[in-house]
Write a protein that holds these residues in place. Structure first.
Motif, PDB file in Angstrom:
ATOM      1  N   ASP A 169       4.026  13.314 -13.772  1.00  0.00           N
ATOM      2  CA  ASP A 169       2.713  13.470 -13.142  1.00  0.00           C
ATOM      3  C   ASP A 169       1.916  12.178 -13.038  1.00  0.00           C
ATOM      4  OD1 ASP A 169       3.224  16.183 -12.929  1.00  0.00           O
ATOM      5  OD2 ASP A 169       2.366  16.613 -14.901  1.00  0.00           O
ATOM      6  N   ASP A 170       2.203  11.189 -13.885  1.00  0.00           N
ATOM      7  CA  ASP A 170       1.362   9.991 -13.951  1.00  0.00           C
ATOM      8  C   ASP A 170       2.245   8.751 -13.955  1.00  0.00           C
ATOM      9  OD1 ASP A 170      -0.854   8.425 -14.104  1.00  0.00           O
ATOM     10  OD2 ASP A 170      -1.592   9.229 -16.005  1.00  0.00           O
ATOM     11  N   ALA A 230       1.488   5.360 -12.999  1.00  0.00           N
ATOM     12  CA  ALA A 230       0.945   4.056 -13.384  1.00  0.00           C
ATOM     13  C   ALA A 230       1.170   3.730 -14.864  1.00  0.00           C
ATOM     14  CB  ALA A 230      -0.539   3.967 -13.034  1.00  0.00           C
ATOM     15  N   HIS A 242       5.417   1.757  -6.290  1.00  0.00           N
ATOM     16  CA  HIS A 242       4.322   2.063  -5.371  1.00  0.00           C
ATOM     17  C   HIS A 242       3.270   2.837  -6.158  1.00  0.00           C
ATOM     18  CE1 HIS A 242       6.432   0.594  -1.886  1.00  0.00           C
ATOM     19  NE2 HIS A 242       7.428   1.428  -2.063  1.00  0.00           N
ATOM     20  N   LEU A 243       2.087   2.228  -6.309  1.00  0.00           N
ATOM     21  CA  LEU A 243       1.051   2.845  -7.124  1.00  0.00           C
ATOM     22  C   LEU A 243      -0.246   3.099  -6.364  1.00  0.00           C
ATOM     23  CD1 LEU A 243       1.530   0.816 -10.435  1.00  0.00           C
ATOM     24  CD2 LEU A 243       2.444   3.071  -9.862  1.00  0.00           C
ATOM     25  N   ASP A 244      -0.267   2.822  -5.062  1.00  0.00           N
ATOM     26  CA  ASP A 244      -1.476   3.051  -4.275  1.00  0.00           C
ATOM     27  C   ASP A 244      -1.852   4.531  -4.320  1.00  0.00           C
ATOM     28  OD1 ASP A 244      -1.441   0.400  -3.621  1.00  0.00           O
ATOM     29  OD2 ASP A 244      -0.531   0.702  -1.649  1.00  0.00           O
ATOM     30  N   GLU A 245      -3.136   4.799  -4.517  1.00  0.00           N
ATOM     31  CA  GLU A 245      -3.585   6.183  -4.645  1.00  0.00           C
ATOM     32  C   GLU A 245      -3.449   6.965  -3.345  1.00  0.00           C
ATOM     33  OE1 GLU A 245      -7.475   6.356  -6.240  1.00  0.00           O
ATOM     34  OE2 GLU A 245      -6.917   5.490  -8.188  1.00  0.00           O
ATOM     35  N   ASP A 246      -3.438   6.266  -2.204  1.00  0.00           N
ATOM     36  CA  ASP A 246      -3.334   6.952  -0.920  1.00  0.00           C
ATOM     37  C   ASP A 246      -1.892   6.983  -0.407  1.00  0.00           C
ATOM     38  OD1 ASP A 246      -3.145   4.263  -0.487  1.00  0.00           O
ATOM     39  OD2 ASP A 246      -4.456   4.226   1.274  1.00  0.00           O
ATOM     40  N   GLN A 285       3.421   7.855  -4.888  1.00  0.00           N
ATOM     41  CA  GLN A 285       3.664   6.967  -6.019  1.00  0.00           C
ATOM     42  C   GLN A 285       5.063   7.173  -6.604  1.00  0.00           C
ATOM     43  OE1 GLN A 285       0.520   7.442  -8.904  1.00  0.00           O
ATOM     44  NE2 GLN A 285      -0.970   6.384  -7.631  1.00  0.00           N
ATOM     45  N   ALA A 296       6.103  10.882  -8.363  1.00  0.00           N
ATOM     46  CA  ALA A 296       4.887  11.572  -8.798  1.00  0.00           C
ATOM     47  C   ALA A 296       4.880  13.049  -8.423  1.00  0.00           C
ATOM     48  CB  ALA A 296       3.656  10.888  -8.204  1.00  0.00           C
TER      49      ALA A 296
END
Length: 254
Positions: free
Chosen positions: A86-87, A89, A106-110, A113, A129
């Motif tokens: 789920d997380d 980052a 890839h960690l961009d919120e939009d 991920q 994610a």
């Protein structure tokens, strides 16, 4: 070999990985899908998080993701074991802090991920994610024509250190009857880590009550069976290689 049961390990960002699929690059997703369906696998409904052709097949124990090769290789050329968490980052920070060999993140919120990193013996691990397909109900799953799926075979020339790597991801590492193999387990993951210096890439192992009855099916699909002893693992009797390079071993069900 020290094989922890992971029952008392402390909670870390890498805890509670959920196995998704064994992801393989294919030249033509539709062709590969039809091939596995001919072997008795069931196609699952995928969602729209992929921007390229993608399909999933299963027998209820073996989950294979079929990815269009051109898009797949942007992250890593090798097949990979894909998990969900789920997380992402905190996992990337954890992997960096513990000197894992990251390939891409890839960690961009939009954006969708995920992180991809190297394991031992050319293994690649992908943590996403979110799920990329819907799980089937138990009633809709059955063994393929290949028989009972025993597990993903992951060859290694250093069994103990490879086992420790998978154990570091907080997966369950257990001995098997065969002294040259250990079992790696997680939610829906069945993996057999095998001491073998000949084979490099992972494959699939099935047990069938009468493997010879499959010969007409293999002939229709144009598959060539290999039977030499050096090609076999874990007491298997036959091996073939699918068009996209995936090895499949079949042994007589005891």
């Amino acid at each position: 070999m020290q094989l922890a049961e992971n029952l008392t390990s402390a909670i870390t960002p890498i805890s509670n990985l959920r196995f998704l699929e064994y992801s393989i690059p294919v030249e033509n997703v539709l062709h590969s899908l039809e091939f596995f369906q001919a072997l008795g696998f069931t196609s699952l409904i995928t969602n729209d998080i992929r921007s390229y052709p993608y399909a999933v097949v299963t027998d209820g124990r073996c989950f294979l993701g079929l990815h269009q090769r051109e898009a797949f290789t942007q992250l890593a050329q090798q097949p990979r074991f894909s998990f969900v968490h789920d997380d992402i980052a905190p996992i990337v920070r954890y992997l960096n802090d513990h000197k894992y060999q990251l390939i891409n993140s890839h960690l961009d919120e939009d954006a969708f991920q995920q992180t991809v990193f190297h394991g031992p013996n050319d293994a690649v691990i992908n943590i996403l994610a979110a799920r990329s397909f819907s799980l089937p109900s138990k009633d809709n799953c059955k063994d393929s024509l290949l028989g009972h799926f025993s597990g993903f075979v992951l060859p290694t020339n250093a069994l103990e250190s490879s086992a420790k790597f998978w154990e570091s991801l907080e997966l369950l590492v257990m001995p098997t009857i065969d002294e040259q193999a250990v079992s790696i387990s997680a939610n829906r993951l069945n993996m057999l880590l095998v001491e073998n210096s000949v084979h490099r890439l992972p494959g699939l192992l099935f047990e069938h009550p009468s493997p010879e009855t499959l010969f007409p099916l293999f002939a229709r699909l144009g598959l060539t069976l290999e039977v030499s002893e050096q090609d076999m693992i874990l007491g298997s009797d036959y091996r073939f290689r699918a068009d996209d390079g995936l090895y499949v071993w079949i042994k007589q069900l005891a």
